[in-house]
Design a protein around this motif. Structure first.
Motif, PDB file in Angstrom:
ATOM      1  N   GLU A   1       0.819  -1.225   0.000  1.00 42.43           N
ATOM      2  CA  GLU A   1       0.000   0.000   0.000  1.00 42.43           C
ATOM      3  C   GLU A   1       0.850   1.272   0.000  1.00 42.43           C
ATOM      4  OE1 GLU A   1      -3.612   2.201   2.423  1.00 42.43           O
ATOM      5  OE2 GLU A   1      -3.219   0.095   2.818  1.00 42.43           O
ATOM      6  N   PRO A   2       1.791   1.433   0.946  1.00 40.46           N
ATOM      7  CA  PRO A   2       2.574   2.686   0.902  1.00 40.46           C
ATOM      8  C   PRO A   2       3.485   2.805  -0.317  1.00 40.46           C
ATOM      9  CG  PRO A   2       3.388   1.230   2.651  1.00 40.46           C
ATOM     10  CD  PRO A   2       2.111   0.621   2.125  1.00 40.46           C
ATOM     11  N   GLU A   3       4.044   1.694  -0.785  1.00 42.62           N
ATOM     12  CA  GLU A   3       5.009   1.751  -1.885  1.00 42.62           C
ATOM     13  C   GLU A   3       4.366   1.816  -3.270  1.00 42.62           C
ATOM     14  OE1 GLU A   3       8.079   2.353  -1.593  1.00 42.62           O
ATOM     15  OE2 GLU A   3       8.499   1.873   0.492  1.00 42.62           O
ATOM     16  N   VAL A   4       3.129   1.298  -3.404  1.00 38.98           N
ATOM     17  CA  VAL A   4       2.475   1.249  -4.716  1.00 38.98           C
ATOM     18  C   VAL A   4       1.187   2.066  -4.713  1.00 38.98           C
ATOM     19  CG1 VAL A   4       1.461  -0.255  -6.483  1.00 38.98           C
ATOM     20  CG2 VAL A   4       3.479  -1.023  -5.208  1.00 38.98           C
ATOM     21  N   LEU A   5       0.262   1.733  -3.835  1.00 34.66           N
ATOM     22  CA  LEU A   5      -1.061   2.363  -3.873  1.00 34.66           C
ATOM     23  C   LEU A   5      -1.053   3.813  -3.406  1.00 34.66           C
ATOM     24  CD1 LEU A   5      -3.268  -0.606  -2.612  1.00 34.66           C
ATOM     25  CD2 LEU A   5      -2.709   0.041  -4.965  1.00 34.66           C
ATOM     26  N   LYS A   6      -0.107   4.176  -2.553  1.00 35.45           N
ATOM     27  CA  LYS A   6      -0.042   5.564  -2.082  1.00 35.45           C
ATOM     28  C   LYS A   6       1.138   6.323  -2.677  1.00 35.45           C
ATOM     29  CE  LYS A   6      -2.775   5.018   2.014  1.00 35.45           C
ATOM     30  NZ  LYS A   6      -2.876   5.056   3.462  1.00 35.45           N
ATOM     31  N   ALA A   7       1.820   5.681  -3.617  1.00 29.17           N
ATOM     32  CA  ALA A   7       2.983   6.329  -4.249  1.00 29.17           C
ATOM     33  C   ALA A   7       2.521   7.346  -5.281  1.00 29.17           C
ATOM     34  CB  ALA A   7       3.859   5.274  -4.908  1.00 29.17           C
ATOM     35  N   GLU A   8       3.280   8.417  -5.385  1.00 26.19           N
ATOM     36  CA  GLU A   8       3.015   9.394  -6.436  1.00 26.19           C
ATOM     37  C   GLU A   8       3.806   8.987  -7.662  1.00 26.19           C
ATOM     38  OE1 GLU A   8       3.626  13.432  -5.317  1.00 26.19           O
ATOM     39  OE2 GLU A   8       2.420  13.244  -3.505  1.00 26.19           O
ATOM     40  N   GLY A   9       3.231   9.220  -8.828  1.00 20.31           N
ATOM     41  CA  GLY A   9       3.932   8.917 -10.070  1.00 20.31           C
ATOM     42  C   GLY A   9       3.688   7.492 -10.533  1.00 20.31           C
ATOM     43  N   ILE A  10       4.643   6.976 -11.296  1.00 20.40           N
ATOM     44  CA  ILE A  10       4.496   5.690 -11.976  1.00 20.40           C
ATOM     45  C   ILE A  10       5.232   4.597 -11.202  1.00 20.40           C
ATOM     46  CG2 ILE A  10       4.870   4.444 -14.140  1.00 20.40           C
ATOM     47  CD1 ILE A  10       2.993   6.859 -14.435  1.00 20.40           C
ATOM     48  N   VAL A  11       4.526   3.484 -10.961  1.00 20.11           N
ATOM     49  CA  VAL A  11       5.122   2.334 -10.284  1.00 20.11           C
ATOM     50  C   VAL A  11       4.866   1.092 -11.131  1.00 20.11           C
ATOM     51  CG1 VAL A  11       5.219   0.939  -8.176  1.00 20.11           C
ATOM     52  CG2 VAL A  11       4.691   3.380  -8.024  1.00 20.11           C
ATOM     53  N   PHE A  12       5.927   0.349 -11.418  1.00 20.61           N
ATOM     54  CA  PHE A  12       5.840  -0.925 -12.132  1.00 20.61           C
ATOM     55  C   PHE A  12       5.815  -2.029 -11.084  1.00 20.61           C
ATOM     56  CE2 PHE A  12       7.755  -4.726 -13.870  1.00 20.61           C
ATOM     57  CZ  PHE A  12       7.268  -4.806 -15.160  1.00 20.61           C
ATOM     58  N   VAL A  13       4.868  -2.978 -11.223  1.00 18.05           N
ATOM     59  CA  VAL A  13       4.809  -4.108 -10.295  1.00 18.05           C
ATOM     60  C   VAL A  13       4.902  -5.409 -11.077  1.00 18.05           C
ATOM     61  CG1 VAL A  13       3.536  -5.259  -8.447  1.00 18.05           C
ATOM     62  CG2 VAL A  13       3.326  -2.787  -8.717  1.00 18.05           C
ATOM     63  N   ASP A  14       5.881  -6.221 -10.702  1.00 20.64           N
ATOM     64  CA  ASP A  14       6.048  -7.568 -11.238  1.00 20.64           C
ATOM     65  C   ASP A  14       5.398  -8.510 -10.228  1.00 20.64           C
ATOM     66  OD1 ASP A  14       6.894 -10.108 -11.960  1.00 20.64           O
ATOM     67  OD2 ASP A  14       9.028  -9.640 -11.946  1.00 20.64           O
ATOM     68  N   PHE A  15       4.214  -9.020 -10.576  1.00 19.70           N
ATOM     69  CA  PHE A  15       3.534 -10.004  -9.729  1.00 19.70           C
ATOM     70  C   PHE A  15       4.054 -11.383 -10.131  1.00 19.70           C
ATOM     71  CE2 PHE A  15       0.526  -6.455  -9.809  1.00 19.70           C
ATOM     72  CZ  PHE A  15       0.134  -6.373  -8.481  1.00 19.70           C
TER      73      PHE A  15
ATOM     74  N   ASP B   1      15.156   5.755 -13.256  1.00 23.75           N
ATOM     75  CA  ASP B   1      15.124   7.192 -12.992  1.00 23.75           C
ATOM     76  C   ASP B   1      13.757   7.794 -13.312  1.00 23.75           C
ATOM     77  OD1 ASP B   1      15.634   6.583 -15.695  1.00 23.75           O
ATOM     78  OD2 ASP B   1      16.519   8.562 -16.059  1.00 23.75           O
ATOM     79  N   LYS B   2      12.909   7.044 -14.031  1.00 25.94           N
ATOM     80  CA  LYS B   2      11.591   7.559 -14.423  1.00 25.94           C
ATOM     81  C   LYS B   2      10.436   6.783 -13.786  1.00 25.94           C
ATOM     82  CE  LYS B   2      13.207   9.342 -18.840  1.00 25.94           C
ATOM     83  NZ  LYS B   2      14.612   9.153 -18.610  1.00 25.94           N
ATOM     84  N   ILE B   3      10.668   5.519 -13.472  1.00 22.75           N
ATOM     85  CA  ILE B   3       9.616   4.642 -12.941  1.00 22.75           C
ATOM     86  C   ILE B   3      10.169   3.898 -11.732  1.00 22.75           C
ATOM     87  CG2 ILE B   3       8.210   2.591 -13.424  1.00 22.75           C
ATOM     88  CD1 ILE B   3       8.091   3.405 -16.324  1.00 22.75           C
ATOM     89  N   LYS B   4       9.343   3.748 -10.710  1.00 22.85           N
ATOM     90  CA  LYS B   4       9.712   2.947  -9.542  1.00 22.85           C
ATOM     91  C   LYS B   4       9.382   1.483  -9.850  1.00 22.85           C
ATOM     92  CE  LYS B   4       8.433   2.842  -4.652  1.00 22.85           C
ATOM     93  NZ  LYS B   4       7.535   3.566  -3.729  1.00 22.85           N
ATOM     94  N   PHE B   5      10.346   0.592  -9.692  1.00 18.81           N
ATOM     95  CA  PHE B   5      10.150  -0.822  -9.990  1.00 18.81           C
ATOM     96  C   PHE B   5      10.019  -1.620  -8.704  1.00 18.81           C
ATOM     97  CE2 PHE B   5      11.537   0.625 -14.024  1.00 18.81           C
ATOM     98  CZ  PHE B   5      11.056  -0.289 -14.955  1.00 18.81           C
ATOM     99  N   THR B   6       8.939  -2.419  -8.636  1.00 19.87           N
ATOM    100  CA  THR B   6       8.706  -3.260  -7.466  1.00 19.87           C
ATOM    101  C   THR B   6       8.319  -4.658  -7.929  1.00 19.87           C
ATOM    102  OG1 THR B   6       6.330  -2.763  -7.321  1.00 19.87           O
ATOM    103  CG2 THR B   6       7.823  -1.263  -6.167  1.00 19.87           C
ATOM    104  N   LYS B   7       8.400  -5.612  -7.003  1.00 21.47           N
ATOM    105  CA  LYS B   7       7.909  -6.948  -7.302  1.00 21.47           C
ATOM    106  C   LYS B   7       7.251  -7.521  -6.060  1.00 21.47           C
ATOM    107  CE  LYS B   7      12.432  -9.223  -6.811  1.00 21.47           C
ATOM    108  NZ  LYS B   7      13.376 -10.101  -7.504  1.00 21.47           N
ATOM    109  N   LEU B   8       6.196  -8.304  -6.293  1.00 17.95           N
ATOM    110  CA  LEU B   8       5.406  -8.876  -5.204  1.00 17.95           C
ATOM    111  C   LEU B   8       5.265 -10.379  -5.422  1.00 17.95           C
ATOM    112  CD1 LEU B   8       3.401  -8.392  -2.734  1.00 17.95           C
ATOM    113  CD2 LEU B   8       1.610  -8.549  -4.448  1.00 17.95           C
TER     114      LEU B   8
ATOM    115  N   VAL C   1       2.096 -11.488 -14.154  1.00 24.14           N
ATOM    116  CA  VAL C   1       1.404 -10.227 -14.443  1.00 24.14           C
ATOM    117  C   VAL C   1       2.395  -9.090 -14.215  1.00 24.14           C
ATOM    118  CG1 VAL C   1      -0.426  -8.634 -13.765  1.00 24.14           C
ATOM    119  CG2 VAL C   1      -0.882 -11.085 -13.798  1.00 24.14           C
ATOM    120  N   MET C   2       2.508  -8.239 -15.215  1.00 29.55           N
ATOM    121  CA  MET C   2       3.316  -7.024 -15.109  1.00 29.55           C
ATOM    122  C   MET C   2       2.333  -5.860 -15.177  1.00 29.55           C
ATOM    123  SD  MET C   2       6.351  -8.311 -15.088  1.00 29.55           S
ATOM    124  CE  MET C   2       6.770 -10.042 -15.270  1.00 29.55           C
ATOM    125  N   ALA C   3       2.351  -5.011 -14.168  1.00 24.08           N
ATOM    126  CA  ALA C   3       1.353  -3.940 -14.102  1.00 24.08           C
ATOM    127  C   ALA C   3       2.013  -2.582 -13.900  1.00 24.08           C
ATOM    128  CB  ALA C   3       0.367  -4.205 -12.971  1.00 24.08           C
TER     129      ALA C   3
END
Length: 106
Positions: free
Chosen positions: A10-24, A48-55, A74-76
């Motif tokens: 939630e804090p890192e993706v759902l409440k983040a400002e800007g663009i976040v990539f999530v690798d599920f 430098d343009k997108i925050k990359f995360t994985k779950l 799923v890549m979102a």
């Protein structure tokens, strides 16, 4: 790449400002493992343009279901906390993932 879990999603993706990539991804998901080197390369290239995360959905099933993740991989892309685009299963190819990333890396 930032590893998120049910407590940090939630804090890192759902409440983040800007663009976040999530690798599920999930434990034992062979296509997920095959895509990981590509995703890590994109993370280096576009971080430098997108925050990359994985779950890991194996460890966060309820969260995955709440995000309507019904198959893997799923890549979102999330923009200001809202899922705006995703690639699912056979559509999640390295080429299509990079195309999707480039649409939001501005």
């Amino acid at each position: 790449m930032l590893v998120v879990d049910k407590d940090t999603f939630e804090p890192e993706v759902l409440k983040a400002e800007g663009i976040v990539f999530v690798d599920f991804f999930g434990d034992g998901c062979v296509p997920c493992q095959a895509l990981l080197p590509h995703v890590e390369k994109f993370a280096e290239e576009y971080s430098d343009k997108i925050k990359f995360t994985k779950l890991n959905t194996t460890k966060a099933r309820r969260l995955a279901i709440s995000q309507k993740i019904l198959g893997l991989p799923v890549m979102a892309i999330y923009k200001n906390g809202e899922k705006v685009e995703e690639l699912v299963k056979d559509d999640a190819t390295p080429e299509k993932i990079e195309e999707m990333i480039k649409r939001y890396a501005f």
